[in-house]
Design a protein around this motif. Structure first.
Motif, PDB file in Angstrom:
ATOM      1  N   MET A 112       1.269  -1.844  59.933  1.00  0.00           N
ATOM      2  CA  MET A 112       2.223  -0.620  59.207  1.00  0.00           C
ATOM      3  C   MET A 112       2.797   0.123  59.585  1.00  0.00           C
ATOM      4  O   MET A 112       3.537   1.895  59.202  1.00  0.00           O
ATOM      5  CB  MET A 112       1.048  -0.149  58.150  1.00  0.00           C
ATOM      6  CG  MET A 112       0.615  -1.015  57.208  1.00  0.00           C
ATOM      7  SD  MET A 112      -0.551  -1.127  56.562  1.00  0.00           S
ATOM      8  CE  MET A 112      -1.886  -0.593  56.989  1.00  0.00           C
ATOM      9  N   VAL A 113       2.900   0.386  61.016  1.00  0.00           N
ATOM     10  CA  VAL A 113       3.578   1.787  61.766  1.00  0.00           C
ATOM     11  C   VAL A 113       4.728   1.071  62.558  1.00  0.00           C
ATOM     12  O   VAL A 113       5.142  -0.175  62.418  1.00  0.00           O
ATOM     13  CB  VAL A 113       2.796   2.177  63.320  1.00  0.00           C
ATOM     14  CG1 VAL A 113       1.557   2.842  62.441  1.00  0.00           C
ATOM     15  CG2 VAL A 113       2.695   1.242  63.934  1.00  0.00           C
ATOM     16  N   LEU A 114       6.178   1.766  62.762  1.00  0.00           N
ATOM     17  CA  LEU A 114       7.272   1.705  62.971  1.00  0.00           C
ATOM     18  C   LEU A 114       6.900  -0.036  63.792  1.00  0.00           C
ATOM     19  O   LEU A 114       6.381  -0.118  65.257  1.00  0.00           O
ATOM     20  CB  LEU A 114       8.062   2.295  64.017  1.00  0.00           C
ATOM     21  CG  LEU A 114       8.413   3.840  62.905  1.00  0.00           C
ATOM     22  CD1 LEU A 114       9.155   4.723  63.801  1.00  0.00           C
ATOM     23  CD2 LEU A 114       9.836   2.576  61.975  1.00  0.00           C
ATOM     24  N   ASP A 115       8.105  -0.330  63.127  1.00  0.00           N
ATOM     25  CA  ASP A 115       8.241  -1.759  64.215  1.00  0.00           C
ATOM     26  C   ASP A 115       9.266  -1.948  65.244  1.00  0.00           C
ATOM     27  O   ASP A 115      10.339  -0.627  65.399  1.00  0.00           O
ATOM     28  CB  ASP A 115       8.860  -2.922  63.594  1.00  0.00           C
ATOM     29  CG  ASP A 115       9.065  -3.937  63.917  1.00  0.00           C
ATOM     30  OD1 ASP A 115       8.309  -5.099  64.054  1.00  0.00           O
ATOM     31  OD2 ASP A 115      10.845  -4.802  64.299  1.00  0.00           O
ATOM     32  N   ILE A 116       8.784  -2.319  66.050  1.00  0.00           N
ATOM     33  CA  ILE A 116       9.975  -2.167  67.802  1.00  0.00           C
ATOM     34  C   ILE A 116      10.976  -2.228  67.873  1.00  0.00           C
ATOM     35  O   ILE A 116      12.350  -1.875  68.160  1.00  0.00           O
ATOM     36  CB  ILE A 116       9.195  -2.382  69.444  1.00  0.00           C
ATOM     37  CG1 ILE A 116       8.172  -1.745  69.190  1.00  0.00           C
ATOM     38  CG2 ILE A 116       9.379  -2.392  70.596  1.00  0.00           C
ATOM     39  CD1 ILE A 116       7.795   0.361  68.796  1.00  0.00           C
ATOM     40  N   GLU A 117      11.287  -3.406  67.432  1.00  0.00           N
ATOM     41  CA  GLU A 117      12.498  -4.812  67.303  1.00  0.00           C
ATOM     42  C   GLU A 117      13.272  -3.799  66.020  1.00  0.00           C
ATOM     43  O   GLU A 117      14.726  -3.234  66.605  1.00  0.00           O
ATOM     44  CB  GLU A 117      12.350  -6.010  66.285  1.00  0.00           C
ATOM     45  CG  GLU A 117      12.115  -6.399  67.545  1.00  0.00           C
ATOM     46  CD  GLU A 117      12.456  -6.617  69.135  1.00  0.00           C
ATOM     47  OE1 GLU A 117      13.418  -6.246  69.475  1.00  0.00           O
ATOM     48  OE2 GLU A 117      12.059  -5.999  70.280  1.00  0.00           O
ATOM     49  N   SER A 118      12.720  -3.451  65.101  1.00  0.00           N
ATOM     50  CA  SER A 118      13.447  -2.335  64.101  1.00  0.00           C
ATOM     51  C   SER A 118      14.149  -1.682  64.482  1.00  0.00           C
ATOM     52  O   SER A 118      14.773  -0.579  64.194  1.00  0.00           O
ATOM     53  CB  SER A 118      12.431  -2.602  62.814  1.00  0.00           C
ATOM     54  OG  SER A 118      13.377  -2.183  61.540  1.00  0.00           O
ATOM     55  N   VAL A 119      13.286  -0.177  65.307  1.00  0.00           N
ATOM     56  CA  VAL A 119      13.833   0.788  66.024  1.00  0.00           C
ATOM     57  C   VAL A 119      15.136   0.560  66.858  1.00  0.00           C
ATOM     58  O   VAL A 119      15.730   1.363  65.981  1.00  0.00           O
ATOM     59  CB  VAL A 119      12.341   1.712  66.849  1.00  0.00           C
ATOM     60  CG1 VAL A 119      13.493   2.362  67.491  1.00  0.00           C
ATOM     61  CG2 VAL A 119      11.278   1.703  65.474  1.00  0.00           C
ATOM     62  N   LYS A 120      14.488  -0.150  67.514  1.00  0.00           N
ATOM     63  CA  LYS A 120      15.751  -0.772  68.849  1.00  0.00           C
ATOM     64  C   LYS A 120      17.555  -1.077  68.021  1.00  0.00           C
ATOM     65  O   LYS A 120      18.555  -0.593  68.013  1.00  0.00           O
ATOM     66  CB  LYS A 120      15.712  -2.300  69.536  1.00  0.00           C
ATOM     67  CG  LYS A 120      14.628  -1.426  70.700  1.00  0.00           C
ATOM     68  CD  LYS A 120      14.288  -2.632  71.623  1.00  0.00           C
ATOM     69  CE  LYS A 120      13.370  -2.290  72.043  1.00  0.00           C
ATOM     70  NZ  LYS A 120      12.901  -4.090  72.880  1.00  0.00           N
ATOM     71  N   LYS A 121      17.112  -2.160  66.870  1.00  0.00           N
ATOM     72  CA  LYS A 121      18.648  -2.120  66.504  1.00  0.00           C
ATOM     73  C   LYS A 121      18.874  -0.726  65.338  1.00  0.00           C
ATOM     74  O   LYS A 121      19.707  -0.989  65.029  1.00  0.00           O
ATOM     75  CB  LYS A 121      18.044  -3.226  64.923  1.00  0.00           C
ATOM     76  CG  LYS A 121      17.891  -4.368  65.537  1.00  0.00           C
ATOM     77  CD  LYS A 121      17.878  -5.172  63.808  1.00  0.00           C
ATOM     78  CE  LYS A 121      16.871  -6.604  64.039  1.00  0.00           C
ATOM     79  NZ  LYS A 121      16.639  -6.643  63.002  1.00  0.00           N
ATOM     80  N   ALA A 122      18.318   0.146  64.846  1.00  0.00           N
ATOM     81  CA  ALA A 122      18.799   1.227  64.216  1.00  0.00           C
ATOM     82  C   ALA A 122      19.624   2.545  65.215  1.00  0.00           C
ATOM     83  O   ALA A 122      19.865   3.815  64.776  1.00  0.00           O
ATOM     84  CB  ALA A 122      16.980   1.949  63.653  1.00  0.00           C
ATOM     85  N   ILE A 123      19.606   2.118  66.579  1.00  0.00           N
ATOM     86  CA  ILE A 123      19.542   2.920  68.103  1.00  0.00           C
ATOM     87  C   ILE A 123      20.598   2.948  66.933  1.00  0.00           C
ATOM     88  O   ILE A 123      21.807   2.076  67.791  1.00  0.00           O
ATOM     89  CB  ILE A 123      18.980   2.886  69.040  1.00  0.00           C
ATOM     90  CG1 ILE A 123      17.755   3.195  68.858  1.00  0.00           C
ATOM     91  CG2 ILE A 123      20.023   3.618  70.555  1.00  0.00           C
ATOM     92  CD1 ILE A 123      16.848   2.639  70.631  1.00  0.00           C
ATOM     93  N   THR A 124      21.836   4.520  67.092  1.00  0.00           N
ATOM     94  CA  THR A 124      23.368   4.813  67.580  1.00  0.00           C
ATOM     95  C   THR A 124      23.341   5.592  68.916  1.00  0.00           C
ATOM     96  O   THR A 124      22.500   6.146  68.927  1.00  0.00           O
ATOM     97  CB  THR A 124      24.291   5.034  66.005  1.00  0.00           C
ATOM     98  OG1 THR A 124      23.934   6.329  66.234  1.00  0.00           O
ATOM     99  CG2 THR A 124      23.322   4.009  65.322  1.00  0.00           C
ATOM    100  N   TYR A 136      -2.342   6.221  58.500  1.00  0.00           N
ATOM    101  CA  TYR A 136      -3.822   6.150  58.070  1.00  0.00           C
ATOM    102  C   TYR A 136      -4.480   6.423  59.883  1.00  0.00           C
ATOM    103  O   TYR A 136      -5.783   5.253  60.062  1.00  0.00           O
ATOM    104  CB  TYR A 136      -3.757   4.482  58.255  1.00  0.00           C
ATOM    105  CG  TYR A 136      -3.250   3.927  56.065  1.00  0.00           C
ATOM    106  CD1 TYR A 136      -3.627   4.944  55.092  1.00  0.00           C
ATOM    107  CD2 TYR A 136      -2.751   2.250  56.169  1.00  0.00           C
ATOM    108  CE1 TYR A 136      -2.405   4.584  54.174  1.00  0.00           C
ATOM    109  CE2 TYR A 136      -1.702   2.544  55.457  1.00  0.00           C
ATOM    110  CZ  TYR A 136      -2.071   3.360  54.244  1.00  0.00           C
ATOM    111  OH  TYR A 136      -1.140   3.043  53.518  1.00  0.00           O
ATOM    112  N   GLY A 137      -4.313   6.173  60.417  1.00  0.00           N
ATOM    113  CA  GLY A 137      -4.476   6.720  61.968  1.00  0.00           C
ATOM    114  C   GLY A 137      -4.690   5.684  63.070  1.00  0.00           C
ATOM    115  O   GLY A 137      -4.970   5.579  63.675  1.00  0.00           O
ATOM    116  N   PHE A 138      -3.797   4.772  62.554  1.00  0.00           N
ATOM    117  CA  PHE A 138      -3.452   3.701  63.011  1.00  0.00           C
ATOM    118  C   PHE A 138      -2.413   3.807  64.077  1.00  0.00           C
ATOM    119  O   PHE A 138      -1.309   4.167  63.878  1.00  0.00           O
ATOM    120  CB  PHE A 138      -2.797   2.660  62.610  1.00  0.00           C
ATOM    121  CG  PHE A 138      -3.632   2.091  61.788  1.00  0.00           C
ATOM    122  CD1 PHE A 138      -4.525   0.438  62.301  1.00  0.00           C
ATOM    123  CD2 PHE A 138      -3.927   1.207  60.543  1.00  0.00           C
ATOM    124  CE1 PHE A 138      -5.213  -0.106  61.533  1.00  0.00           C
ATOM    125  CE2 PHE A 138      -4.575   0.921  59.614  1.00  0.00           C
ATOM    126  CZ  PHE A 138      -5.475   0.013  60.111  1.00  0.00           C
TER     127      PHE A 138
END
Ligand SMILES: *Cc1c(COP(=O)(O)O)cnc(C)c1O
Length: 371
Positions: A112-124, A136-138
């Protein structure tokens, strides 16, 4: 059931009354109530030892700490900060308050933490930082985020409000990222009533952060930064010093409660419990479950029986009025977060509950709901 029979999602850890009164007497006698006093400085030292970290600045709450963290990194005005919608409102708010633009990326279903592929896609070209949450400490995918930050020249700030003393292979979670925030709010594992801290790896941030915490004053006559009042006072520091001494007992009780929940929920197919990866330690801040069928019905059923579970984090931050019109806030951009926020339920989780017979009621009510 009587009113005082209610079971809430948490109960604050409280220090022994007589020891607290004694510390209050010391503070009254000293007539030094705030502004980095003796108790404040001692708490900082003790916490650094406990968490095995070198650089820490205490704050009067986690939100102010996070505000100062982003400010200290001097990100370009109006630049974009990639963040998770699956968190408490404060995480997104501090981006806006710093004149920066929150960009939501999706989370991964497992932790439930940030998804790496989704982060990459968001970079501008306008991205300046990532504000990730160890929810939750994960632990976030810290090594992957670090690689992205290196590649694109981004700063990383972690909202570690749930990850007090979380470790990966024994290393404190704050070793990753430029700055990590901790919250010491009453509902958190370790509390100073209200309070928080920043942990940072680069010692040169210390002066900047401490000045920002104190209105930007560098000395009596010089203000070089647009600072805030982020100071933790002596009474709250005293609560922290005393709570730190009973923290290990609290954690032991929570470990037992977690085991109790896991063993008893295993027989209920509608409910699953997310797991930590090997080498990752649980911070025992929350006990989230994922409910496959009629989460809200279960939530209401528990509530009717005086068990107040919480739907953290529902709604998502991206669904709140100030953010829901952002392009990145649209549900199509955040399918996993949208789905999980409709399945998650945090069960009551605090040390004293382990020795309370009513912990069995919680299990029985869940079984009854699905019978
Ligand atoms: C509690 C919390 C905060 C805010 O901390 P305060 O100390 O209450 O200001 C920020 N982020 C998350 C994820 C939290 O749970």
């Amino acid at each position: 059931m009587k009113k005082d029979n209610k079971i809430f999602v948490t109960r604050p850890v409280l220090p022994p009354r007589d020891e607290f009164h004694q510390m209050c007497d010391e503070i009254f006698d000293s007539e030094w109530l705030t502004n980095m006093g003796e108790k404040h400085n001692l708490l900082e030292t003790r916490l650094k030892e406990y968490l095995s970290v070198d650089n820490m600045s205490l704050f009067n709450n986690g939100t102010n700490a996070l505000l100062a963290a982003l400010k200290a990194l001097e990100l370009p005005a109006g630049s974009e900060v990639i963040t998770t919608p699956f968190t408490f409102a404060a995480t997104t708010h501090v981006i806006e308050w710093n004149g920066l633009k929150p960009i939501f990326a999706d989370i991964c279903p497992k932790k439930m933490v940030l998804d790496i592929e989704s982060v990459k896609k968001a970079i501008t070209p306008n991205t300046s930082a990532i504000l990730a949450v160890h929810v939750y400490g994960f632990p976030c995918y810290v090594n992957e985020l670090e690689a992205i930050a290196k590649q694109y020249g981004l700063k990383i700030v972690y909202d570690g409000a749930h990850s007090f003393n979380t470790r990966i292979d024994g290393k404190p979670i704050s070793e990753w990222g430029d700055v990590t925030m901790l919250s010491f709010h009453s509902t958190k594992l370790f509390n100073t009533i209200e309070g928080g801290a920043l942990i940072y790896n680069c010692e040169s941030l210390r002066t900047k952060i401490n000045d920002l915490r104190n209105f930007g004053f560098q000395n009596e006559v010089t203000v070089n930064d647009v600072g805030i009042n982020g100071k933790l006072n002596e009474i709250q520091s005293a609560v922290g010093l005393l709570n730190l001494e009973i923290l290990d007992d609290e954690i032991k009780c929570r470990m037992n409660l977690e085991q109790f929940y896991r063993e008893n929920l295993a027989a209920i197919p509608q409910v699953s419990v997310p797991n930590f990866d090997s080498g990752e330690s649980n911070s025992y801040q929350y006990f989230p479950i994922l409910v496959d069928s009629d989460r809200d019905g279960l939530y209401e059923h528990l509530k009717e029986n005086d068990i107040y579970a919480r739907r953290y984090f529902y709604p998502l931050c991206s669904e709140f009025a100030p953010y829901r019109n952002l392009e990145s806030a649209q549900p199509e951009n955040l399918p996993v977060a949208t789905n999980i926020s409709r399945k998650v339920l945090c069960l009551p989780f605090y040390g004293r509950l382990f020795n309370d017979e009513r912990k069995h009621d919680i299990i029985n009510l869940i079984k009854e709901f699905y019978a």
